[in-house]
Motif scaffolding. Sequence first.
Motif: not given
Length: 282
Positions: A39-54
């Motif tokens: 079914d259609d997906l809902i993302y929980k932590n989309a921004e955290q997943a792709i943004e490079p962080r230290l």
Amino acid sequence: MDTQQSTISITNQFMFNRVMIQKDICKDFLECVLGKQIDDLIYKNAEQAIEPRLDFKSVRLDLFAKTKHEVFDIELQVQQRADIARRYRYYQASIDTTSLDKGADYDKLSTSYIIFVCNHDPFKAGLPVYEIEPICRQDTSLDIDSGIHWIALNCKDYAKTKDKHLLSFMEYVSTGKIDKQDKLVTSIACAVDRANKDRGWVNKVFSVSTIGEDWEREVRIARKAALKEGEERGLERGRAEAEMRYAALVETLFSHNREDDVLKAFKDPAYRDQLFTEFNIS
């Protein structure tokens, strides 16, 4: 490394997440792996997943998506890890504790799928796909309806995969070969190309990845020193405590942008003790 000319492949954690955060690709991927309609997906932590962080080396759920009755955690595992089974267990606990509302009955827990995409054989049994679910050892025919599904793709042995669609994906991860007849692979390859044109993002990924590699190297040094300290004390408990204490110091120093102090602390026990006191690490 000239990051202006270098490109990032799908086997980079940030690239993998950036691609899989696209609903159409992620949905096709899940349907390919699970062999059923999603079914259609809902993302929980989309921004955290792709943004490079230290702090990207910390253990966390990288890509957490859900439908009305199911949750999916998709993890890229490039390095061979001896603790992979325990990692499954950790991620399962993280999913369950965030999926169940306070006071709700356990039967309200969603069916969960944790998928590790590995560029190696995670369990060293030569299988291209590992599907792991709770069973009763005394009677494997019993239906243990836990709703838990752990899947590991051994992309290294993609040629053993019987499903052509899944084989094309695993071959792409392992070798970079693009099966132009496969919609999922071509979609992923196009998304990778688009991401590599975002040079600001690419350069940031390279920068953070370099810091991450330095962090891992220093942690390895810290562990060796901790083991030595524990052995000198002649106690198994002392060895474990020393390792945890030193690793905590290394992580704290990096979080305070004091990378130079990591090596200094390793070479100078007195300075290391001073830092333990400074950061109240007991």
